[in-house]
Design a protein around this motif. Structure first.
Motif, PDB file in Angstrom:
ATOM      1  N   ALA A  18       0.844  -1.203   0.000  1.00 22.01           N
ATOM      2  CA  ALA A  18       0.000   0.000   0.000  1.00 22.01           C
ATOM      3  C   ALA A  18       0.881   1.254   0.000  1.00 22.01           C
ATOM      4  O   ALA A  18       0.565   2.245  -0.675  1.00 22.01           O
ATOM      5  N   SER A  19       1.986   1.208   0.726  1.00 18.78           N
ATOM      6  CA  SER A  19       2.879   2.370   0.789  1.00 18.78           C
ATOM      7  C   SER A  19       3.419   2.730  -0.584  1.00 18.78           C
ATOM      8  O   SER A  19       3.481   3.907  -0.952  1.00 18.78           O
ATOM      9  N   LYS A  20       3.811   1.710  -1.342  1.00 14.68           N
ATOM     10  CA  LYS A  20       4.363   1.963  -2.681  1.00 14.68           C
ATOM     11  C   LYS A  20       3.303   2.612  -3.576  1.00 14.68           C
ATOM     12  O   LYS A  20       3.602   3.532  -4.337  1.00 14.68           O
ATOM     13  N   LEU A  21       2.062   2.129  -3.467  1.00  9.41           N
ATOM     14  CA  LEU A  21       0.987   2.685  -4.298  1.00  9.41           C
ATOM     15  C   LEU A  21       0.716   4.144  -3.930  1.00  9.41           C
ATOM     16  O   LEU A  21       0.542   4.994  -4.796  1.00  9.41           O
ATOM     17  N   ILE A  22       0.699   4.427  -2.639  1.00 10.57           N
ATOM     18  CA  ILE A  22       0.441   5.800  -2.199  1.00 10.57           C
ATOM     19  C   ILE A  22       1.560   6.727  -2.650  1.00 10.57           C
ATOM     20  O   ILE A  22       1.319   7.835  -3.147  1.00 10.57           O
ATOM     21  N   ALA A  23       2.790   6.257  -2.497  1.00 13.26           N
ATOM     22  CA  ALA A  23       3.936   7.073  -2.891  1.00 13.26           C
ATOM     23  C   ALA A  23       3.866   7.389  -4.381  1.00 13.26           C
ATOM     24  O   ALA A  23       4.098   8.531  -4.804  1.00 13.26           O
ATOM     25  N   ALA A  24       3.517   6.374  -5.185  1.00 10.40           N
ATOM     26  CA  ALA A  24       3.442   6.582  -6.633  1.00 10.40           C
ATOM     27  C   ALA A  24       2.303   7.543  -6.988  1.00 10.40           C
ATOM     28  O   ALA A  24       2.455   8.435  -7.821  1.00 10.40           O
ATOM     29  N   THR A  25       1.153   7.379  -6.322  1.00 12.66           N
ATOM     30  CA  THR A  25      -0.004   8.235  -6.617  1.00 12.66           C
ATOM     31  C   THR A  25       0.272   9.686  -6.249  1.00 12.66           C
ATOM     32  O   THR A  25      -0.050  10.608  -6.999  1.00 12.66           O
ATOM     33  N   ARG A  26       0.865   9.889  -5.085  1.00 17.51           N
ATOM     34  CA  ARG A  26       1.106  11.248  -4.607  1.00 17.51           C
ATOM     35  C   ARG A  26       2.415  11.860  -5.110  1.00 17.51           C
ATOM     36  O   ARG A  26       2.668  13.048  -4.920  1.00 17.51           O
ATOM     37  N   GLY A  27       3.267  11.006  -5.697  1.00 20.16           N
ATOM     38  CA  GLY A  27       4.574  11.497  -6.131  1.00 20.16           C
ATOM     39  C   GLY A  27       5.463  11.886  -4.965  1.00 20.16           C
ATOM     40  O   GLY A  27       6.200  12.875  -5.022  1.00 20.16           O
ATOM     41  N   ILE A  28       5.378  11.114  -3.882  1.00 19.81           N
ATOM     42  CA  ILE A  28       6.226  11.370  -2.704  1.00 19.81           C
ATOM     43  C   ILE A  28       7.072  10.120  -2.433  1.00 19.81           C
ATOM     44  O   ILE A  28       6.724   9.028  -2.881  1.00 19.81           O
ATOM     45  N   PRO A  29       8.177  10.259  -1.698  1.00 22.77           N
ATOM     46  CA  PRO A  29       9.031   9.086  -1.455  1.00 22.77           C
ATOM     47  C   PRO A  29       8.382   8.065  -0.529  1.00 22.77           C
ATOM     48  O   PRO A  29       7.634   8.423   0.384  1.00 22.77           O
ATOM     49  N   HIS A  30       8.692   6.786  -0.803  1.00 20.49           N
ATOM     50  CA  HIS A  30       8.334   5.692   0.105  1.00 20.49           C
ATOM     51  C   HIS A  30       9.584   5.397   0.921  1.00 20.49           C
ATOM     52  O   HIS A  30      10.571   4.888   0.396  1.00 20.49           O
ATOM     53  N   ILE A  31       9.548   5.742   2.180  1.00 18.86           N
ATOM     54  CA  ILE A  31      10.705   5.502   3.046  1.00 18.86           C
ATOM     55  C   ILE A  31      10.420   4.273   3.884  1.00 18.86           C
ATOM     56  O   ILE A  31       9.590   4.297   4.793  1.00 18.86           O
ATOM     57  N   SER A  32      11.082   3.158   3.545  1.00 27.28           N
ATOM     58  CA  SER A  32      10.887   1.910   4.274  1.00 27.28           C
ATOM     59  C   SER A  32      12.145   1.627   5.077  1.00 27.28           C
ATOM     60  O   SER A  32      13.223   1.422   4.508  1.00 27.28           O
ATOM     61  N   THR A  33      12.005   1.620   6.398  1.00 25.52           N
ATOM     62  CA  THR A  33      13.189   1.362   7.227  1.00 25.52           C
ATOM     63  C   THR A  33      13.709  -0.053   6.991  1.00 25.52           C
ATOM     64  O   THR A  33      14.915  -0.278   6.999  1.00 25.52           O
ATOM     65  N   GLY A  34      12.796  -1.010   6.742  1.00 28.48           N
ATOM     66  CA  GLY A  34      13.221  -2.376   6.449  1.00 28.48           C
ATOM     67  C   GLY A  34      14.077  -2.416   5.176  1.00 28.48           C
ATOM     68  O   GLY A  34      15.145  -3.028   5.144  1.00 28.48           O
ATOM     69  N   ASP A  35      13.609  -1.714   4.115  1.00 27.54           N
ATOM     70  CA  ASP A  35      14.380  -1.671   2.863  1.00 27.54           C
ATOM     71  C   ASP A  35      15.732  -0.994   3.090  1.00 27.54           C
ATOM     72  O   ASP A  35      16.752  -1.416   2.544  1.00 27.54           O
ATOM     73  N   MET A  36      15.733   0.085   3.887  1.00 34.34           N
ATOM     74  CA  MET A  36      16.999   0.793   4.137  1.00 34.34           C
ATOM     75  C   MET A  36      17.996  -0.123   4.851  1.00 34.34           C
ATOM     76  O   MET A  36      19.177  -0.151   4.525  1.00 34.34           O
ATOM     77  N   LEU A  37      17.473  -0.892   5.807  1.00 37.77           N
ATOM     78  CA  LEU A  37      18.362  -1.795   6.549  1.00 37.77           C
ATOM     79  C   LEU A  37      18.867  -2.919   5.647  1.00 37.77           C
ATOM     80  O   LEU A  37      20.050  -3.260   5.652  1.00 37.77           O
ATOM     81  N   ARG A  38      17.948  -3.472   4.839  1.00 38.65           N
ATOM     82  CA  ARG A  38      18.350  -4.576   3.944  1.00 38.65           C
ATOM     83  C   ARG A  38      19.311  -4.111   2.865  1.00 38.65           C
ATOM     84  O   ARG A  38      20.024  -4.927   2.273  1.00 38.65           O
ATOM     85  N   ALA A  39      19.352  -2.782   2.593  1.00 42.55           N
ATOM     86  CA  ALA A  39      20.265  -2.262   1.569  1.00 42.55           C
ATOM     87  C   ALA A  39      21.686  -2.106   2.095  1.00 42.55           C
ATOM     88  O   ALA A  39      22.609  -1.817   1.333  1.00 42.55           O
ATOM     89  N   LEU A  40      21.883  -2.274   3.405  1.00 38.19           N
ATOM     90  CA  LEU A  40      23.235  -2.146   3.959  1.00 38.19           C
ATOM     91  C   LEU A  40      24.119  -3.275   3.432  1.00 38.19           C
ATOM     92  O   LEU A  40      23.639  -4.364   3.106  1.00 38.19           O
ATOM     93  N   ASP A  41      25.399  -3.016   3.382  1.00 41.16           N
ATOM     94  CA  ASP A  41      26.368  -4.020   2.947  1.00 41.16           C
ATOM     95  C   ASP A  41      26.540  -5.053   4.059  1.00 41.16           C
ATOM     96  O   ASP A  41      26.930  -4.714   5.170  1.00 41.16           O
ATOM     97  N   ARG A  42      26.229  -6.309   3.728  1.00 41.02           N
ATOM     98  CA  ARG A  42      26.325  -7.379   4.740  1.00 41.02           C
ATOM     99  C   ARG A  42      27.727  -7.540   5.304  1.00 41.02           C
ATOM    100  O   ARG A  42      27.912  -8.099   6.381  1.00 41.02           O
ATOM    101  N   ASP A  43      28.719  -7.090   4.528  1.00 39.95           N
ATOM    102  CA  ASP A  43      30.108  -7.278   4.958  1.00 39.95           C
ATOM    103  C   ASP A  43      30.666  -6.087   5.714  1.00 39.95           C
ATOM    104  O   ASP A  43      31.819  -6.100   6.144  1.00 39.95           O
ATOM    105  N   SER A  44      29.858  -5.019   5.853  1.00 37.78           N
ATOM    106  CA  SER A  44      30.356  -3.876   6.640  1.00 37.78           C
ATOM    107  C   SER A  44      30.135  -4.180   8.121  1.00 37.78           C
ATOM    108  O   SER A  44      29.373  -5.085   8.475  1.00 37.78           O
ATOM    109  N   ASP A  45      30.781  -3.414   8.976  1.00 38.34           N
ATOM    110  CA  ASP A  45      30.621  -3.582  10.428  1.00 38.34           C
ATOM    111  C   ASP A  45      29.168  -3.418  10.844  1.00 38.34           C
ATOM    112  O   ASP A  45      28.602  -4.256  11.537  1.00 38.34           O
ATOM    113  N   LEU A  46      28.567  -2.300  10.383  1.00 37.37           N
ATOM    114  CA  LEU A  46      27.175  -2.027  10.735  1.00 37.37           C
ATOM    115  C   LEU A  46      26.270  -3.103  10.142  1.00 37.37           C
ATOM    116  O   LEU A  46      25.371  -3.616  10.818  1.00 37.37           O
TER     117      LEU A  46
END
Ligand code: ADP
Length: 193
Positions: A18-46
Motif C-alpha cells: 500500500a505504501s508503494k501505491l500511495i507514494a506513486a499516486t502522490r509522487g512522494i518518497p516511500h521511506i521503508s526502514t526495512g528496505d533501508m536496513l536490507r540495503a546495507l552491505d552485509r560485509d560492513s561492520d554495521l
C-alpha cells in the motif's frame, strides 16, 4: 507543512504494498526502514550487526532506526511529505518521532491496516515463496509476529487511546487499501475512533 502517511500493522498486513501505491499516486518518497536496513552491505561492520538482528526477526536499536529516519527526512525530496513505512515501531520510538515532527514541521497521519492474523500468516508464507527474504522462513515469521505483539502493538494501542489512530480494513485489494488511506487527511481524526 509536510504530511507523512505512517502505515502501521502486523507483518504481512500489506503496508509495504500500500505504501508503494500511495507514494506513486502522490509522487512522494516511500521511506521503508526495512528496505533501508536490507540495503546495507552485509560485509560492513554495521551491516553485520544489523543482519544478525533482522535475519532472526529481532528489531535493530531504537537509536539506529531513529537516526536513519531523521537523516532521510531531512533530505530535499522528503519536504513535501513521505510515506513512512516501518518507523516508529516501538513505544520508545513514538516520542522520538513526535519530537522529530515538531522540530521538522511535519504532521503524521497514523493508519492501522487491520487484517486477521490468519490472513497475515498466509500472505507472509506466500511472500516467502516468491521473494526469498531471509526473514520470511516459517520460524522467523512466527518470531516476527511475536515481536510485533510484544513491541509494536503497545505503541498502536497508545495511539488508539490517544485518539491519534485511523483504522482501515486491509483484507481488500492493495489498490483499495491505498485509496482508503489517501482518503484520510490530518484533520479527519474523529474522536472515539
Ligand atoms: P515487515 O514486512 O515485517 O513489517 P520491514 O521490512 O518493515 O518488515 O522490516 C524488516 C526488519 O527491519 C524488522 O523485522 C526489523 O528487524 C527491522 N526494522 C525495520 N524498522 C525498524 C524500526 N523502526 N526499529 C527497529 N527495527 C526495525
Amino acid at each position: 507543512m509536510a504530511v507523512d502517511f505512517v502505515p502501521l500493522g502486523s507483518p504481512g498486513c500489506g503496508k509495504g504494498t500500500a505504501s508503494k501505491l500511495i507514494a506513486a499516486t502522490r509522487g512522494i518518497p516511500h521511506i521503508s526502514t526495512g528496505d533501508m536496513l536490507r540495503a546495507l552491505d552485509r560485509d560492513s561492520d554495521l551491516g553485520r550487526r544489523v543482519f544478525a538482528l533482522i535475519d532472526d526477526g529481532d528489531f535493530v536499536t531504537d537509536e539506529l532506526a531513529a537516526e536513519m529516519v531523521a537523516d532521510r527526512l531531512s533530505e530535499p525530496d522528503a519536504q513535501a511529505g513521505v510515506v513512512l513505512d516501518g518507523f516508529p515501531r516501538t513505544l520508545a520510538q513514538l516520542p522520538i518521532y513526535d519530537e522529530l515532527c515538531a522540530r521538522l514541521g511535519r504532521t503524521p497521519v497514523f493508519v492501522e491496516l487491520v487484517v486477521p492474523e490468519a490472513v497475515t500468516i498466509e500472505r507472509l508464507h506466500h511472500r516467502a515463496l516468491t521473494e526469498g527474504r531471509a526473514d520470511d522462513t516459517p520460524e522467523v515469521i512466527l518470531k516476527r509476529l511475536g515481536v510485533y505483539k510484544e513491541l509494536t502493538l503497545p505503541m498502536v494501542v497508545a495511539l488508539r487511546e490517544a485518539k491519534r489512530l485511523h483504522q482501515i480494513d486491509a483484507r481488500v485489494a492493495p489498490e483499495a487499501v491505498a485509496a482508503a488511506m489517501l482518503a484520510i487527511g490530518p484533520a479527519d481524526l474523529t474522536p472515539g475512533l
